[in-house]
Design a protein around this motif. Structure first.
Motif, PDB file in Angstrom:
ATOM      1  N   THR A  85      -8.491  -7.090 -13.878  1.00 38.74           N
ATOM      2  CA  THR A  85      -9.196  -5.893 -14.070  1.00 38.74           C
ATOM      3  C   THR A  85     -10.829  -6.082 -14.366  1.00 38.74           C
ATOM      4  O   THR A  85     -11.375  -6.748 -15.009  1.00 38.74           O
ATOM      5  N   GLU A 106      -7.007   1.280  -9.223  1.00 32.83           N
ATOM      6  CA  GLU A 106      -5.855   2.237  -8.749  1.00 32.83           C
ATOM      7  C   GLU A 106      -6.284   3.224  -7.622  1.00 32.83           C
ATOM      8  O   GLU A 106      -7.301   3.723  -7.508  1.00 32.83           O
ATOM      9  N   THR A 107      -5.269   3.376  -6.658  1.00 31.21           N
ATOM     10  CA  THR A 107      -5.054   4.234  -5.693  1.00 31.21           C
ATOM     11  C   THR A 107      -5.004   5.836  -6.402  1.00 31.21           C
ATOM     12  O   THR A 107      -4.443   5.820  -7.387  1.00 31.21           O
ATOM     13  N   GLY A 110      -1.610   5.831  -7.825  1.00 28.47           N
ATOM     14  CA  GLY A 110      -1.281   4.787  -8.871  1.00 28.47           C
ATOM     15  C   GLY A 110      -1.344   3.431  -8.558  1.00 28.47           C
ATOM     16  O   GLY A 110      -0.579   2.699  -9.327  1.00 28.47           O
ATOM     17  N   LYS A 111      -1.218   3.109  -7.158  1.00 37.92           N
ATOM     18  CA  LYS A 111      -1.067   1.581  -6.623  1.00 37.92           C
ATOM     19  C   LYS A 111      -2.220   0.886  -7.170  1.00 37.92           C
ATOM     20  O   LYS A 111      -3.491   1.237  -7.162  1.00 37.92           O
ATOM     21  N   GLN A 112      -1.960  -0.408  -7.616  1.00 35.10           N
ATOM     22  CA  GLN A 112      -2.915  -1.374  -8.032  1.00 35.10           C
ATOM     23  C   GLN A 112      -3.877  -1.793  -6.871  1.00 35.10           C
ATOM     24  O   GLN A 112      -3.321  -2.249  -6.091  1.00 35.10           O
ATOM     25  N   LYS A 113      -4.938  -1.919  -7.042  1.00 35.10           N
ATOM     26  CA  LYS A 113      -6.128  -2.397  -6.134  1.00 35.10           C
ATOM     27  C   LYS A 113      -6.654  -3.675  -6.614  1.00 35.10           C
ATOM     28  O   LYS A 113      -6.664  -3.767  -7.901  1.00 35.10           O
TER      29      LYS A 113
END
Length: 213
Positions: A85, A106-107, A110-113
């Motif tokens: 993060t 996040e996208t 809710g997907k982590q970037k």
């Protein structure tokens, strides 16, 4: 014409069979790269470390965009830190202090970037040219990923390492002058705007003696 500056690391990649044995039928570096992409039809299959070994803060790399020129290969390496993060700034120019936040990227669903760093890699015979990009992990990251992914092509491959490839003349010159701090190479001539490196693989290959194998 705008000058584009790139730092390139040139290394000779060597490896042996298991048990430190020579194996004449081991795949060449070009063949190994081709095999990694042939067997790895998804990002996860070209990723290091393996998906079941990912922990927060773990440096990761994946290979992508393989191109076979007929005389060598080119691909991209993306580096990122898993579940990292990063600090972020809210650019409020009227505030008295910087508004620093640390929130997951996040996208919309809710997907982590992750923040990724990309560098280009060229392979010519035993010779590997890696574009320097700060934070990418460079040559060490490429070789570590290759050492792991190569097992999917031929499980006998071991003891992979990257070596400097100075000529005898260069070695003698360095010795006579008491060492060297920096080596620079300048590319002169017209550079096509679509080319980041300014030369075709076949042109580079002709000027590198160690790229014939």
């Amino acid at each position: 014409m705008k000058l584009v500056s790139r730092t390139l690391h040139v290394k000779r990649v060597t490896y042996r069979g298991r048990g430190n044995r020579e194996a004449s039928d081991l795949p060449t570096l070009d063949e190994m790269i081709k095999g990694i992409f042939a067997k790895g039809d998804t990002v996860g299959k070209r990723h290091y470390p393996a998906a079941d070994n990912l922990k927060p803060g773990k440096p990761c790399v994946c290979f992508d965009d393989y191109v076979d020129s007929g005389v060598g290969a080119r691909f991209k390496m993306y580096s990122y830190v898993h579940a990292h993060t990063p600090d972020q700034v809210v650019p409020d120019l009227n505030a008295k202090h910087v508004n620093l936040v640390t929130e997951p990227l996040e996208t919309a669903d809710g997907k982590q970037k992750a923040v990724a760093i990309m560098c280009q890699v060229i392979v010519l015979g035993e010779t590997m040219i890696v574009e320097y990009a700060s934070g990418s992990g460079g040559v060490a990251a490429v070789v570590s990923a290759l050492a792991y992914l190569s097992k999917k092509v031929d499980r006998r491959i071991a003891h992979m390492k990257a070596q400097n490839i100075p000529s005898r003349a260069l070695t003698q010159m360095i010795k006579e002058n008491g060492g060297v701090r920096e080596v620079r190479a300048t590319l002169r001539g017209t550079v096509p705007i679509e080319s980041r490196f300014g030369m075709t693989l076949s042109t580079v290959r002709k000027g590198m003696g160690n790229a014939t194998r």
